[in-house]
Design an enzyme around this catalytic site. Sequence first.
Site, mmCIF file in Angstrom:
data_model
loop_
_atom_site.group_PDB
_atom_site.id
_atom_site.type_symbol
_atom_site.label_atom_id
_atom_site.label_comp_id
_atom_site.label_asym_id
_atom_site.label_seq_id
_atom_site.Cartn_x
_atom_site.Cartn_y
_atom_site.Cartn_z
ATOM 1 N N LYS A 13 -0.863 -5.312 4.179
ATOM 2 C CA LYS A 13 -1.843 -6.143 5.178
ATOM 3 C C LYS A 13 -2.883 -5.703 5.699
ATOM 4 O O LYS A 13 -3.416 -6.375 6.278
ATOM 5 C CB LYS A 13 -0.319 -4.952 6.317
ATOM 6 N N ARG A 88 5.969 -1.983 15.234
ATOM 7 C CA ARG A 88 6.641 -1.328 13.917
ATOM 8 C C ARG A 88 8.143 -0.910 14.913
ATOM 9 O O ARG A 88 9.218 -0.939 14.265
ATOM 10 C CB ARG A 88 6.375 0.087 13.782
ATOM 11 N N ARG A 127 -1.776 3.125 -4.763
ATOM 12 C CA ARG A 127 -3.315 3.195 -4.039
ATOM 13 C C ARG A 127 -3.944 4.138 -3.634
ATOM 14 O O ARG A 127 -4.020 4.952 -3.552
ATOM 15 C CB ARG A 127 -2.850 2.622 -2.110
ATOM 16 N N ARG A 161 -4.050 8.791 0.347
ATOM 17 C CA ARG A 161 -3.160 9.316 1.237
ATOM 18 C C ARG A 161 -2.422 10.462 1.209
ATOM 19 O O ARG A 161 -1.154 10.209 0.319
ATOM 20 C CB ARG A 161 -2.835 7.640 2.146
ATOM 21 N N ARG A 172 10.057 5.643 4.143
ATOM 22 C CA ARG A 172 9.040 5.207 5.071
ATOM 23 C C ARG A 172 10.034 3.209 4.941
ATOM 24 O O ARG A 172 9.529 2.764 6.311
ATOM 25 C CB ARG A 172 8.187 4.568 4.359
HETATM 26 P P1 ADP Z 1 2.175 1.843 5.483
HETATM 27 O O1 ADP Z 1 1.622 0.474 6.129
HETATM 28 O O2 ADP Z 1 1.820 1.890 4.526
HETATM 29 O O3 ADP Z 1 3.211 1.808 5.914
HETATM 30 P P2 ADP Z 1 0.007 2.745 8.021
HETATM 31 O O4 ADP Z 1 -1.095 3.668 8.220
HETATM 32 O O5 ADP Z 1 0.309 1.652 8.540
HETATM 33 O O6 ADP Z 1 1.693 2.779 6.166
HETATM 34 O O7 ADP Z 1 0.938 3.621 8.608
HETATM 35 C C1 ADP Z 1 1.449 5.149 8.438
HETATM 36 C C2 ADP Z 1 2.300 5.977 9.308
HETATM 37 O O8 ADP Z 1 1.761 6.592 10.737
HETATM 38 C C3 ADP Z 1 3.890 5.705 9.241
HETATM 39 O O9 ADP Z 1 4.389 6.687 8.166
HETATM 40 C C4 ADP Z 1 4.466 6.322 10.636
HETATM 41 O O10 ADP Z 1 4.326 7.246 10.545
HETATM 42 C C5 ADP Z 1 2.509 5.950 11.731
HETATM 43 N N1 ADP Z 1 2.476 4.492 12.032
HETATM 44 C C6 ADP Z 1 2.019 3.737 11.796
HETATM 45 N N2 ADP Z 1 1.533 2.798 13.069
HETATM 46 C C7 ADP Z 1 2.808 3.521 13.725
HETATM 47 C C8 ADP Z 1 3.815 2.116 14.826
HETATM 48 N N3 ADP Z 1 3.389 1.214 14.965
HETATM 49 N N4 ADP Z 1 4.964 3.272 15.022
HETATM 50 C C9 ADP Z 1 5.762 4.289 14.947
HETATM 51 N N5 ADP Z 1 4.107 5.098 13.539
HETATM 52 C C10 ADP Z 1 3.204 4.109 13.078
HETATM 53 P P1 ADP Z 2 -0.085 -2.431 4.406
HETATM 54 O O1 ADP Z 2 -1.985 -2.241 4.517
HETATM 55 O O2 ADP Z 2 0.338 -3.278 4.421
HETATM 56 O O3 ADP Z 2 0.353 -0.921 3.097
HETATM 57 P P2 ADP Z 2 -2.061 -2.517 1.232
HETATM 58 O O4 ADP Z 2 -3.737 -4.365 2.025
HETATM 59 O O5 ADP Z 2 -2.644 -0.952 1.883
HETATM 60 O O6 ADP Z 2 -1.016 -3.008 2.374
HETATM 61 O O7 ADP Z 2 -1.489 -2.273 0.485
HETATM 62 C C1 ADP Z 2 -1.220 -1.526 -0.535
HETATM 63 C C2 ADP Z 2 -1.879 -1.482 -2.051
HETATM 64 O O8 ADP Z 2 -1.228 -2.727 -2.721
HETATM 65 C C3 ADP Z 2 -3.376 -1.294 -1.822
HETATM 66 O O9 ADP Z 2 -3.263 -0.399 -3.274
HETATM 67 C C4 ADP Z 2 -3.680 -2.944 -2.787
HETATM 68 O O10 ADP Z 2 -4.549 -2.639 -3.034
HETATM 69 C C5 ADP Z 2 -2.413 -3.620 -3.239
HETATM 70 N N1 ADP Z 2 -2.190 -5.420 -2.678
HETATM 71 C C6 ADP Z 2 -2.505 -5.385 -1.485
HETATM 72 N N2 ADP Z 2 -2.049 -6.881 -1.694
HETATM 73 C C7 ADP Z 2 -1.819 -7.123 -2.867
HETATM 74 C C8 ADP Z 2 -0.625 -8.342 -3.913
HETATM 75 N N3 ADP Z 2 -1.122 -8.961 -3.389
HETATM 76 N N4 ADP Z 2 -0.758 -7.855 -4.765
HETATM 77 C C9 ADP Z 2 -0.672 -6.515 -5.756
HETATM 78 N N5 ADP Z 2 -1.432 -5.107 -5.626
HETATM 79 C C10 ADP Z 2 -1.416 -5.329 -3.743
#
Ligand code: ADP
Ligand code: ADP
Length: 214
Positions: A13, A88, A127, A161, A172
């Site tokens: 994303k 979410r 990541r 992170r 998660r």
């Molecule tokens: P990822 O896409 O890797 O799950 P995010 O950066 O979106 O990570 O979220 C990291 C953490 O922040 C989540 O595991 C949760 O604890 C919190 N978080 C983020 N967005 C939300 C949301 N919309 N509602 C509740 N918790 C959230």
């Molecule tokens: P999200 O925001 O949904 O949690 P990220 O965009 O941070 O996910 O992507 C998670 C990890 O996977 C990052 O290290 C990114 O570089 C890698 N990544 C993202 N898209 C792809 C893909 N299509 N194929 C392989 N690796 C990817």
Amino acid sequence: MNLILLGPPGAGKGTQARRLEDTRGLVQLSTGDMLRALVASGSPLGQQAKDIMAAGKLVPDELVIEMISQRIDQPDVKNGFILDGFPRTVAQAEALDKMLADKGLKLNHVIEMKVDDAALVERITGRYTCAKCGKGYHDTFEKPKVDGVCDQCGGTEFKRRADDNAETVTTRLDQYHQQTAPILPYYASRGVLKGVDGMADIDVVTEQIAAILG
Ligand code: ADP
Ligand code: ADP
Ligand code: ZN
């Protein structure tokens, strides 16, 4: 244009949202980034969020709804936004609908990024980001062109992170399947839900999204 990128942690994303910022002039609204900034501020609210995030659980709906509502009102968002990590829960999706109606805005597309759980563990544990500009990388899938140097800003410091570890990933993913996946039928019934194959290469996913947006 206003979009939601919906998908499990590690689906890509953030990666795709940053590309859409560059190509479409939209603004990425990431509740994860906002919450990490709140934690870094050291405020009491940030301290509460820190423990919840470290455990891989979701922070209270009211907190993220209020953060998004305030952010959407800011002038730089006027050309449109990409929601990344919000909504979410079904309660957040309902609150978003009401909020957008109140502000006279609408959602154009909700794009589901589909990725298998097994692939997500590798995505998340590999990541990292540039400490200076925030550009995202991956140990295997998206390395800088020159080892140890950010492609975008030349920075040489990188960070990972606290919650991107194998232990937290399982929680998660459980939270995603239990709390977030139920949003999909909600948007499908409104006719705004589209899907892309998030298992494909990063550039291919970008093309799939571009085809949806037109
Ligand atoms: P990822 O896409 O890797 O799950 P995010 O950066 O979106 O990570 O979220 C990291 C953490 O922040 C989540 O595991 C949760 O604890 C919190 N978080 C983020 N967005 C939300 C949301 N919309 N509602 C509740 N918790 C959230
Ligand atoms: P999200 O925001 O949904 O949690 P990220 O965009 O941070 O996910 O992507 C998670 C990890 O996977 C990052 O290290 C990114 O570089 C890698 N990544 C993202 N898209 C792809 C893909 N299509 N194929 C392989 N690796 C990817
Ligand atoms: Zn950088």
